[in-house]
Design an enzyme around this catalytic site. Structure first.
Site, PDB file in Angstrom:
ATOM      1  N   TYR A  80       5.582 -13.141 -10.433  1.00 51.39           N
ATOM      2  CA  TYR A  80       5.140 -14.309 -11.400  1.00 51.39           C
ATOM      3  C   TYR A  80       5.116 -16.057 -10.907  1.00 51.39           C
ATOM      4  O   TYR A  80       3.950 -16.397 -11.703  1.00 51.39           O
ATOM      5  CB  TYR A  80       6.349 -14.743 -12.636  1.00 51.39           C
ATOM      6  CG  TYR A  80       6.085 -15.575 -14.141  1.00 51.39           C
ATOM      7  CD1 TYR A  80       5.677 -14.729 -15.697  1.00 51.39           C
ATOM      8  CD2 TYR A  80       6.047 -17.053 -13.766  1.00 51.39           C
ATOM      9  CE1 TYR A  80       5.980 -15.873 -16.115  1.00 51.39           C
ATOM     10  CE2 TYR A  80       5.812 -17.828 -14.903  1.00 51.39           C
ATOM     11  CZ  TYR A  80       5.498 -17.312 -16.355  1.00 51.39           C
ATOM     12  OH  TYR A  80       5.168 -18.175 -17.707  1.00 51.39           O
ATOM     13  N   PHE A 132     -24.241 -23.653 -25.117  1.00 49.54           N
ATOM     14  CA  PHE A 132     -24.503 -22.339 -24.855  1.00 49.54           C
ATOM     15  C   PHE A 132     -22.393 -22.513 -26.615  1.00 49.54           C
ATOM     16  O   PHE A 132     -22.228 -23.586 -26.177  1.00 49.54           O
ATOM     17  CB  PHE A 132     -23.147 -21.378 -23.285  1.00 49.54           C
ATOM     18  CG  PHE A 132     -22.412 -20.293 -24.130  1.00 49.54           C
ATOM     19  CD1 PHE A 132     -23.829 -19.450 -24.133  1.00 49.54           C
ATOM     20  CD2 PHE A 132     -21.176 -20.456 -23.489  1.00 49.54           C
ATOM     21  CE1 PHE A 132     -23.793 -18.097 -24.007  1.00 49.54           C
ATOM     22  CE2 PHE A 132     -21.105 -18.687 -24.569  1.00 49.54           C
ATOM     23  CZ  PHE A 132     -21.490 -17.832 -23.793  1.00 49.54           C
ATOM     24  N   THR A 133     -22.352 -21.703 -26.962  1.00 52.81           N
ATOM     25  CA  THR A 133     -21.819 -21.144 -27.988  1.00 52.81           C
ATOM     26  C   THR A 133     -20.115 -21.477 -28.087  1.00 52.81           C
ATOM     27  O   THR A 133     -19.845 -22.056 -28.377  1.00 52.81           O
ATOM     28  CB  THR A 133     -21.658 -19.314 -28.513  1.00 52.81           C
ATOM     29  OG1 THR A 133     -20.963 -19.057 -26.956  1.00 52.81           O
ATOM     30  CG2 THR A 133     -23.454 -19.686 -29.222  1.00 52.81           C
ATOM     31  N   ASP A 223     -21.446 -25.022 -15.279  1.00 49.86           N
ATOM     32  CA  ASP A 223     -21.413 -23.883 -15.758  1.00 49.86           C
ATOM     33  C   ASP A 223     -21.473 -23.182 -15.093  1.00 49.86           C
ATOM     34  O   ASP A 223     -22.953 -22.705 -14.934  1.00 49.86           O
ATOM     35  CB  ASP A 223     -21.867 -23.646 -17.326  1.00 49.86           C
ATOM     36  CG  ASP A 223     -21.072 -22.350 -18.278  1.00 49.86           C
ATOM     37  OD1 ASP A 223     -20.702 -21.999 -16.794  1.00 49.86           O
ATOM     38  OD2 ASP A 223     -21.120 -22.291 -19.046  1.00 49.86           O
ATOM     39  N   LYS A 266     -19.549 -12.556 -15.547  1.00 51.41           N
ATOM     40  CA  LYS A 266     -20.298 -12.287 -15.672  1.00 51.41           C
ATOM     41  C   LYS A 266     -20.483 -12.579 -13.452  1.00 51.41           C
ATOM     42  O   LYS A 266     -20.760 -11.156 -12.983  1.00 51.41           O
ATOM     43  CB  LYS A 266     -20.682 -13.687 -15.519  1.00 51.41           C
ATOM     44  CG  LYS A 266     -20.652 -14.260 -17.211  1.00 51.41           C
ATOM     45  CD  LYS A 266     -21.197 -13.037 -18.386  1.00 51.41           C
ATOM     46  CE  LYS A 266     -19.916 -13.822 -19.718  1.00 51.41           C
ATOM     47  NZ  LYS A 266     -20.114 -14.906 -20.115  1.00 51.41           N
ATOM     48  N   ARG A 390     -29.495 -13.905 -30.412  1.00 54.78           N
ATOM     49  CA  ARG A 390     -29.255 -14.938 -30.009  1.00 54.78           C
ATOM     50  C   ARG A 390     -30.771 -15.654 -30.411  1.00 54.78           C
ATOM     51  O   ARG A 390     -31.333 -16.501 -30.325  1.00 54.78           O
ATOM     52  CB  ARG A 390     -29.417 -15.289 -28.430  1.00 54.78           C
ATOM     53  CG  ARG A 390     -28.538 -14.461 -27.724  1.00 54.78           C
ATOM     54  CD  ARG A 390     -27.620 -15.370 -28.106  1.00 54.78           C
ATOM     55  NE  ARG A 390     -26.269 -15.305 -27.095  1.00 54.78           N
ATOM     56  CZ  ARG A 390     -24.918 -15.786 -27.700  1.00 54.78           C
ATOM     57  NH1 ARG A 390     -24.615 -16.051 -29.433  1.00 54.78           N
ATOM     58  NH2 ARG A 390     -24.224 -15.927 -26.847  1.00 54.78           N
ATOM     59  N   PHE A 457     -21.877 -15.500 -35.279  1.00 52.47           N
ATOM     60  CA  PHE A 457     -22.247 -13.827 -34.681  1.00 52.47           C
ATOM     61  C   PHE A 457     -21.125 -12.649 -34.824  1.00 52.47           C
ATOM     62  O   PHE A 457     -21.783 -11.888 -34.772  1.00 52.47           O
ATOM     63  CB  PHE A 457     -23.102 -14.260 -33.607  1.00 52.47           C
ATOM     64  CG  PHE A 457     -22.708 -14.954 -32.336  1.00 52.47           C
ATOM     65  CD1 PHE A 457     -22.023 -16.587 -32.016  1.00 52.47           C
ATOM     66  CD2 PHE A 457     -22.026 -14.002 -31.592  1.00 52.47           C
ATOM     67  CE1 PHE A 457     -20.872 -17.197 -30.842  1.00 52.47           C
ATOM     68  CE2 PHE A 457     -21.448 -15.139 -30.376  1.00 52.47           C
ATOM     69  CZ  PHE A 457     -21.505 -16.013 -30.236  1.00 52.47           C
TER      70      PHE A 457
HETATM   71  C1  LIG Z   1     -20.039 -16.084 -20.858  1.00 50.57           C
HETATM   72  C2  LIG Z   1     -19.841 -17.278 -20.575  1.00 50.57           C
HETATM   73  C3  LIG Z   1     -19.255 -18.772 -20.794  1.00 50.57           C
HETATM   74  C4  LIG Z   1     -17.569 -17.902 -21.911  1.00 50.57           C
HETATM   75  O1  LIG Z   1     -16.907 -17.058 -20.878  1.00 50.57           O
HETATM   76  P1  LIG Z   1     -15.974 -15.910 -21.190  1.00 50.57           P
HETATM   77  O2  LIG Z   1     -15.297 -15.784 -20.001  1.00 50.57           O
HETATM   78  O3  LIG Z   1     -16.950 -15.453 -22.157  1.00 50.57           O
HETATM   79  O4  LIG Z   1     -14.842 -16.756 -21.989  1.00 50.57           O
HETATM   80  C5  LIG Z   1     -19.425 -19.794 -20.876  1.00 50.57           C
HETATM   81  N1  LIG Z   1     -20.811 -20.491 -20.934  1.00 50.57           N
HETATM   82  C6  LIG Z   1     -21.704 -18.996 -20.518  1.00 50.57           C
HETATM   83  C7  LIG Z   1     -22.683 -19.658 -19.743  1.00 50.57           C
HETATM   84  C8  LIG Z   1     -21.675 -17.883 -20.434  1.00 50.57           C
HETATM   85  O5  LIG Z   1     -22.162 -16.579 -19.755  1.00 50.57           O
END
Ligand SMILES: *Cc1c(COP(=O)(O)O)cnc(C)c1O
Length: 465
Positions: A80, A132-133, A223, A266, A390, A457
């Site tokens: 943990y 970004f969303t 980011d 990613k 998008r 979306f």
């Molecule tokens: C995917 C993404 C996020 C959010 O990350 P999650 O792991 O999906 O929560 C933030 N910024 C960018 C540019 C992304 O592509």
């Protein structure tokens, strides 16, 4: 030997790996796909993956892990507190990204949530190089307004500039003068810019943003979700970087920022995970405290030990020049086939995806008829290739006026998972896109029949007009 070269040697981007395990996928009939589309309300997010042939919905969490990463999964320390995998991850982030402090989170939005809560006060303004969303939503939920300061080229799908993700320094300067530095807790800098089509930020630009921000005492938060891909573009396109490794470029880039949010799903080649990295001690203290409330203890942040190990190893693999060259090479291979066939796509070709310009496909549709949503549905119907909208659906509504945001770009994203599909899959995808393009005059658009309140979306439903 001894012969003179007739022409410069050509070396393709062939993958620096071979296949050890395969996962069968199934082709479907047109009738099956039509039924599946109706059941999914013409939203590709609502399709079952077993009905999908080639899944280009997202590159998020869809990477194939290496044997070394899978071996690491067996080395999971599920204690943990104080798991050794946390310390391996911390060491990898320090070594390759260069930040001092690490707070693990379940994925990128977990890091965005913590950061927004800590730094934003109601009434604040957060400038960023295109929204970004999830990032913008977390900023808004904490009471901030997002202000787009990306260069104008970023909104133009046909502009061929090499760094369409750059911040417009004049716009940023004007914004700071207008609202005052005290109201700007940080500048949100994304590299690459997902919503602009995976477009990179140059080293010169991040340096300049850093210098401007420092003059006003404002932080720069990166980011870093696709910062490795961004580093590759700098190596390929920016003067002075051709001889440098992606690894060194990444570290230099991050050195002009004060911290980052990261979706490990990613660049880092894992199926789940993320982190928040910070240089400032006080902000880190606060984040390490808050993570316990929302994610988990500060040495796992919602991840299993084995997942942290896979991510630590994924980071090491992600910065290898031959890996990233093949990864982006495959995206360019698909994009170039579409360009050669006259299909309108965002140019230059982005790092993680090829973006179809749905407005140029369907000049007969208004933006309220959801051209990109329509194109994604028709592509799935044609071949079982799943893409993502998008455009206006992703852009959502203005929280104050309740009106749709009308983004300039109305795109469909063909997102390439890392190390998953072959060149033949790219060929089939291109063939299908070209067929849908040839039939473009027949499209009639969609109307929305169900709209969720947040990030619509993902779950909105549609009917054919
Ligand atoms: C995917 C993404 C996020 C959010 O990350 P999650 O792991 O999906 O929560 C933030 N910024 C960018 C540019 C992304 O592509």
């Amino acid at each position: 030997m001894g012969q003179e070269n007739q022409r410069p040697p050509k070396r393709s981007w062939a993958e620096p790996w071979k296949v050890k395990v395969v996962e069968p996928i199934r082709m479907t009939s047109l009738a099956e796909r039509q039924r599946a589309l109706i059941a999914a309300g013409y939203n590709t997010f609502l399709l079952r993956s077993e009905h999908v042939y080639i899944d280009l919905l997202t590159d998020s969490g869809t990477s194939a892990m290496s044997d070394w990463q899978w071996a690491g999964m067996m080395m999971g320390d599920e204690a943990y507190a104080g798991s050794r995998n946390f310390y391996n991850l911390e060491a990898a982030v320090r070594e390759y990204y260069g930040y001092r402090h690490l707070v693990p989170t379940h994925q990128g939005r977990g890091a965005e949530h913590l950061l927004s809560r800590i730094l934003i006060k109601p009434g604040d303004v957060v400038p960023g190089n295109m929204y970004f969303t999830t990032t913008r939503l977390h900023q808004e939920l904490c009471g901030a307004t997002f202000e787009d300061v990306v260069v104008a080229e970023g909104h133009d799908p046909d502009d061929e500039s090499p760094f369409k993700g750059n911040v417009d320094l004049d716009k940023l300067d004007t914004l700071i003068a207008k609202v005052g530095a005290k109201k700007i807790p940080y500048i949100a800098l994304a590299a690459t810019v997902n919503m602009a089509g995976g477009q990179p930020v140059s080293m010169a630009n991040v340096k300049a943003v850093h210098a401007l921000a420092k003059r006003h005492g404002i932080r720069v938060i990166l980011d870093a979700t696709r910062a490795v891909e961004n580093a590759y573009f700098i190596q390929q396109r920016e003067a002075g970087y051709a001889g440098k490794s992606v690894r060194d470029i990444l570290k230099e880039f991050c050195s002009y920022t004060d911290g980052c949010t990261m979706s490990g799903k990613k660049d880092s080649l894992v199926n789940i995970g993320g982190w928040l990295a910070l240089n400032e001690d006080e902000v880190f203290e606060e984040a390490r405290n808050l993570v316990v409330v929302f994610e988990g203890l500060h040495t796992y942040g919602g991840m299993a030990g084995r997942d942290m190990e896979a991510m630590a190893r994924g980071i090491v693999e992600s910065v290898a020049d031959d890996h990233i060259r093949a990864r982006i090479g495959q995206v360019e291979y698909l994009g170039q086939q579409l360009i050669d066939a006259g299909v309108p796509i965002v140019r230059p070709i982005g790092g993680h995806a090829v973006y179809l310009n749905a407005r140029a496909f369907y000049p007969q549709l208004t933006q309220d008829q959801f051209p990109a949503q329509t194109l994604a549905a028709l592509l799935y119907e044609n071949s079982g290739v799943r893409a993502m909208e998008r455009g206006i659906v992703s852009a959502g509504r203005d929280p104050v006026t309740g009106k749709h945001h009308y983004p300039k770009l109305e795109l469909v994203r063909l997102t390439i998972p890392r190390r998953v599909y072959t060149q033949a899959h790219m060929d089939v995808t291109a063939e299908s896109v070209i067929e849908v393009f040839d039939n473009r005059a027949k499209a009639t658009g969609l109307k929305m029949t169900y709209e969720p309140k947040y990030l619509r979306f993902f779950q909105a439903r549609f009917e054919v007009i």
